[in-house]
Design a protein around this motif. Structure first.
Motif, short mmCIF file in Angstrom:
data_model
loop_
_atom_site.label_atom_id
_atom_site.label_comp_id
_atom_site.label_asym_id
_atom_site.label_seq_id
_atom_site.Cartn_x
_atom_site.Cartn_y
_atom_site.Cartn_z
N GLY A 75 -17.09 7.47 1.95
CA GLY A 75 -16.00 7.71 2.90
C GLY A 75 -14.64 7.68 2.23
N TRP A 76 -14.47 6.77 1.29
CA TRP A 76 -13.20 6.67 0.57
C TRP A 76 -12.96 7.94 -0.24
CZ3 TRP A 76 -11.92 4.05 -4.57
CH2 TRP A 76 -10.56 3.78 -4.67
N GLY A 77 -14.02 8.44 -0.88
CA GLY A 77 -13.89 9.65 -1.68
C GLY A 77 -13.61 10.88 -0.85
N ILE A 78 -14.25 10.99 0.31
CA ILE A 78 -14.06 12.17 1.16
C ILE A 78 -12.69 12.15 1.83
CG2 ILE A 78 -14.83 13.28 3.30
CD1 ILE A 78 -17.70 12.44 2.52
N ALA A 122 -8.24 16.92 -12.33
CA ALA A 122 -6.85 16.50 -12.52
C ALA A 122 -6.73 15.01 -12.21
CB ALA A 122 -5.94 17.33 -11.60
N TRP A 123 -7.31 14.20 -13.07
CA TRP A 123 -7.37 12.75 -12.84
C TRP A 123 -5.98 12.13 -12.88
CZ3 TRP A 123 -7.54 8.30 -16.48
CH2 TRP A 123 -7.89 7.11 -15.82
N ASP A 124 -5.68 11.30 -11.89
CA ASP A 124 -4.41 10.57 -11.80
C ASP A 124 -4.72 9.08 -11.97
OD1 ASP A 124 -2.03 9.34 -11.19
OD2 ASP A 124 -1.81 10.26 -9.21
N ARG A 136 -3.41 11.17 -3.49
CA ARG A 136 -3.37 10.39 -4.73
C ARG A 136 -4.69 9.67 -4.97
NH1 ARG A 136 1.71 6.98 -6.48
NH2 ARG A 136 2.33 9.06 -7.06
N VAL A 137 -5.29 9.16 -3.90
CA VAL A 137 -6.58 8.47 -4.03
C VAL A 137 -7.65 9.45 -4.49
CG1 VAL A 137 -8.41 7.28 -2.75
CG2 VAL A 137 -6.02 6.67 -2.36
N ARG A 138 -7.70 10.64 -3.89
CA ARG A 138 -8.69 11.64 -4.30
C ARG A 138 -8.44 12.08 -5.75
NH1 ARG A 138 -8.31 13.15 1.19
NH2 ARG A 138 -6.69 14.66 0.75
N ALA A 139 -7.18 12.18 -6.17
CA ALA A 139 -6.87 12.53 -7.56
C ALA A 139 -7.33 11.43 -8.51
CB ALA A 139 -5.39 12.80 -7.73
N PHE A 140 -7.24 10.19 -8.07
CA PHE A 140 -7.73 9.07 -8.89
C PHE A 140 -9.24 9.15 -9.05
CE2 PHE A 140 -9.58 4.74 -8.72
CZ PHE A 140 -9.25 4.35 -10.01
N LEU A 141 -9.94 9.57 -8.00
CA LEU A 141 -11.40 9.64 -8.04
C LEU A 141 -11.91 10.91 -8.74
CD1 LEU A 141 -12.14 8.38 -4.42
CD2 LEU A 141 -12.38 7.10 -6.56
N ASP A 142 -11.04 11.86 -9.02
CA ASP A 142 -11.42 13.12 -9.67
C ASP A 142 -11.42 12.93 -11.18
OD1 ASP A 142 -11.97 15.72 -10.30
OD2 ASP A 142 -10.06 16.54 -9.57
N LEU A 143 -12.44 12.25 -11.68
CA LEU A 143 -12.49 11.88 -13.10
C LEU A 143 -12.59 13.08 -14.04
CD1 LEU A 143 -14.88 8.81 -12.89
CD2 LEU A 143 -12.39 8.81 -13.02
N LEU A 162 0.83 -1.21 0.00
CA LEU A 162 0.00 0.00 0.00
C LEU A 162 0.86 1.25 0.00
CD1 LEU A 162 -2.76 -0.99 2.58
CD2 LEU A 162 -3.05 -0.70 0.12
N ALA A 163 1.89 1.26 0.83
CA ALA A 163 2.75 2.44 0.93
C ALA A 163 3.53 2.66 -0.37
CB ALA A 163 3.70 2.29 2.11
N LEU A 164 4.11 1.60 -0.91
CA LEU A 164 4.91 1.74 -2.14
C LEU A 164 4.08 2.11 -3.35
CD1 LEU A 164 7.36 -1.26 -1.68
CD2 LEU A 164 7.92 1.17 -1.57
N SER A 165 2.84 1.62 -3.42
CA SER A 165 2.00 1.86 -4.59
C SER A 165 1.33 3.23 -4.57
CB SER A 165 0.92 0.78 -4.68
OG SER A 165 -0.01 0.94 -3.61
N GLY A 166 1.31 3.87 -3.42
CA GLY A 166 0.63 5.16 -3.31
C GLY A 166 -0.81 5.04 -2.86
N MET A 167 -1.28 3.82 -2.61
CA MET A 167 -2.67 3.61 -2.18
C MET A 167 -2.90 4.17 -0.77
SD MET A 167 -4.58 1.98 -4.47
CE MET A 167 -5.84 1.05 -3.65
#
Length: 137
Positions: free
Chosen positions: A94-97, A37-39, A27-34, A17-22
């Motif tokens: 909760g994950w998104g917030i 600034a989507w990552d 980073r998680v919020r950027a992934f969810l920002d479709l 989890l730590a190495l992957s950025g999870m």
């Protein structure tokens, strides 16, 4: 032996989890920002997790019991019902917030303990509330 297997699995999971950025809420919020600034990097992390999981399920089907000697704890049903859907919805919100879910939150105790404590307190309170509600049925 069982505790050693759990410690080893948890250590590998937390390091992954730590190495992957999870475990990084930003980073998680950027992934969810479709639509912003989507990552997409976490999509590759999740896709990369599918292969070992498929292999684990294939191996599990051939084993009579877990390596610890215990029986496998598999779900008794595959039915999708209202409590499951509501739980999934709450988890996703909760994950998104927060940008965290339980695994990364616990891993973040080693990386940023004070930042993650409010999330962990809310998570534990939710788990206790669920147990109290389930016991009252």
């Amino acid at each position: 032996m069982r505790a050693l297997i759990a410690l080893l699995a948890g250590t590998i999971f937390g390091a992954g989890l730590a190495l992957s950025g999870m475990a990084d809420p930003a980073r998680v919020r950027a992934f969810l920002d479709l639509f912003g600034a989507w990552d997409p990097t976490l999509a590759f992390v999740m896709a990369g997790a599918i292969t070992p999981m498929v292999l684990a399920w294939l191996i599990q089907r051939r084993l009579p019991r877990a390596l610890s000697g215990d029986a496998f704890a598999l779900p008794g049903t595959r039915r999708i019902d209202a409590p499951l859907a509501a739980g999934a919805l709450l988890f996703g919100i909760g994950w998104g917030i927060a940008g965290l879910c339980p695994g990364p939150a616990i891993a973040n105790l080693a990386l940023a303990p004070f930042a993650v404590l409010p999330f962990l307190a809310a998570m534990i309170a939710g788990m206790l509330l669920h147990r109290l509600r389930a016991a009252g049925r």
